[in-house]
Design an enzyme around this catalytic site. Structure first.
Site, PDB file in Angstrom:
ATOM      1  N   GLU A 150       0.798  -1.221   0.000  1.00 55.69           N
ATOM      2  CA  GLU A 150       0.000   0.000   0.000  1.00 55.69           C
ATOM      3  C   GLU A 150       0.839   1.283   0.000  1.00 55.69           C
ATOM      4  OE1 GLU A 150      -2.990  -0.278   3.096  1.00 55.69           O
ATOM      5  OE2 GLU A 150      -4.232  -1.556   1.825  1.00 55.69           O
ATOM      6  N   GLU A 200      -5.834  -7.891  -0.228  1.00 56.38           N
ATOM      7  CA  GLU A 200      -6.517  -7.670   1.049  1.00 56.38           C
ATOM      8  C   GLU A 200      -7.984  -7.366   0.798  1.00 56.38           C
ATOM      9  OE1 GLU A 200      -4.871  -4.773   3.707  1.00 56.38           O
ATOM     10  OE2 GLU A 200      -2.795  -5.452   3.387  1.00 56.38           O
TER      11      GLU A 200
END
Length: 473
Positions: A192, A296
């Site tokens: 991320e 995710e």
């Protein structure tokens, strides 16, 4: 060790094994283990701040004993066996760079840091389960939040070449270490990223891919887009043998989520909304003909049976959507203290008996970003929100805007850091036996299975994601 012919590789829009058979990686993330997170194990703020405080109470030697025992207990042979029995074939393993290198000795890789990672990769491989190694916390912090072990809201990784050099060096070492390991599906080198201007992340990926490929040309690379794996415009080329990773959290599945189907913050969320969001988040992958993999996703749970039934429905709908699109996935997360995990520490066990009231205080204050409804202590923060709206109405900070930024600065940094000494003090005076019992609370034998979730995932992994496939209440 086996040769590279046994490794997974990208073939068009699929991953395949050495015989060319498609392999759809589906499983869980091992959050909170080699990269600890506040909502997963119950501490406040970020990992390194917490470790320093606990070390100040216990002393360096006893703190090292506790944290090493926690790593051992958190994932063992029984955990690998459970995942294997559920049908999981992949575990994404988030790691913090601090296990492998220290800030006071940059570029010096610590061999002892690999002991637990090697152990768990071996345990999973014995059950036919692949590992994806995910560097979740980079030196300088690659994004603005706690899960990159960031004590601030500044992602300094993108501002300093020094930090970038260290990560390239670490990945060269790791790629050499695992280059012949067939149970390592590949490397997820930056979780991320949050490069505010978006100018550094693309060239950095170019550099990193070249460096890793020079050492290990065979393993798959799993690359996250910018802005928390949502922006793929930063990629200037489609690298060979690469999966571009999507993260796909559902709006209604957050702690502040509304009913499902129903409205969350003025937006109607149903299965159609979930599918449109997934298709938007995977547009780059579908346009480039590369594999779809959701690194995710997953809702949080409340303890309210009616609300949690809706959260299970969200998850079931997402799994069905992934089936339609032949997408792999990694559910967040496997184990925690009760918010989201497939299994969680027993509320009656030693750890939650000692820290449960403190975790309740964090929840009351909304001190953890993940799990906060953004409404805790609303009356106290309302004047500040009004002040910012009045005095800086055009302020729209990266990545999620003014309301989230104020909450992050006040709740999740200021309040959270103020709570760290209180958490650390709860360790004072504990014997080595008591510390071991706290750590062992996270061993599978001391945990409770979230049975509706176990059933839903097992059904999904077996290809049963229809309306009658578990977790309906």
């Amino acid at each position: 060790m086996p040769d590279n012919q046994m490794l997974l590789r990208v073939n068009g829009s699929r991953l395949v094994d050495s015989s060319g058979n498609p392999v759809r990686l589906r499983g869980v993330g091992l959050g909170g283990w080699m990269n600890m997170e506040n909502f997963i194990t119950g501490y406040p703020a970020n990992e390194s701040t917490m470790r320093i405080a606990v070390g100040g109470v216990l002393g360096e030697e006893r703190a090292a004993f506790f944290f090493d025992r926690l790593l051992t207990s958190f994932f063992g042979p029984e955990d690998a066996a459970l995942l294997g029995a559920m049908g999981v074939n992949c575990v994404r393993i988030p790691v913090n760079y601090r296990h492998f290198e220290s800030d006071d000795r940059p570029m010096e890789v610590r061999e002892e840091g690999f002991r637990h990672l090697d152990r768990v990769i071996g345990l999973l491989g014995a059950h036919g389960i692949y590992s994806v190694i995910d560097l979740h916390a980079l030196p300088g912090s690659q994004n603005q939040h706690w899960h990159s072990d960031n004590p601030t809201h500044v992602a300094a990784f993108w501002q300093h070449r020094h930090f970038q050099d260290r990560v390239v060096h670490l990945w060269e070492f790791m790629a050499d270490r695992y280059r012949d390991n067939p149970w390592v599906a590949g490397y997820n080198p930056v979780n991320e990223p949050g490069d505010v201007a978006g100018r550094v992340v693309g060239p950095f990926y170019d550099r990193l891919v070249k460096a890793v490929r020079a050492v290990d040309p065979a393993h798959v690379l799993f690359l996250d887009g910018n802005t928390y794996s949502t922006d793929f415009t930063i990629f200037r080329e489609v690298y060979e043998n690469t999966v571009f990773v999507c993260h796909d959290y559902a709006l209604a599945g957050f702690a502040h989520g509304g009913p499902y189907p129903g409205y969350t913050r003025g937006e109607w969320v149903d299965r159609g909304h979930l599918e449109r969001a997934f298709e938007k988040r995977t547009l780059f992958q579908r346009e480039t003909g590369t594999p779809l993999w959701v690194g995710e996703f997953g809702p949080v749970y409340t303890g309210n049976p009616e609300i949690d039934a809706q959260r299970y429905r969200i998850l079931r709908d997402q799994l069905a959507i992934y089936d339609v699109h032949d997408a792999g996935w990694s559910l967040w997360t496997y184990k925690d203290v009760g918010l989201q995990g497939v299994v969680h520490a027993d509320p009656a066990g030693p750890y939650l008996s000692r820290f449960g009231a403190f975790i309740g205080k964090k929840h009351r204050l909304g001190a953890d970003r993940w799990g906060s409804t953004m409404e805790e202590t609303a009356d106290d923060l309302a004047p500040l929100h009004r002040l910012m709206d009045t005095e800086a109405p055009s302020w729209n900070p990266y990545p999620w805007g003014a309301r989230y930024q104020v909450d992050d600065l006040i709740r999740h940094i200021l309040i959270a850091q103020a709570l760290v000494p209180e958490y650390a003090e709860l360790f004072r005076g504990l014997s080595e036996e008591e510390l071991a019992a706290l750590a062992d609370s996270f061993a599978l034998a001391g945990c409770v299975r979230r049975e509706p979730l176990v059933e839903l995932l097992t059904a999904g992994l077996a290809g049963r994601t229809g309306p009658g496939s578990g977790a309906t209440s």
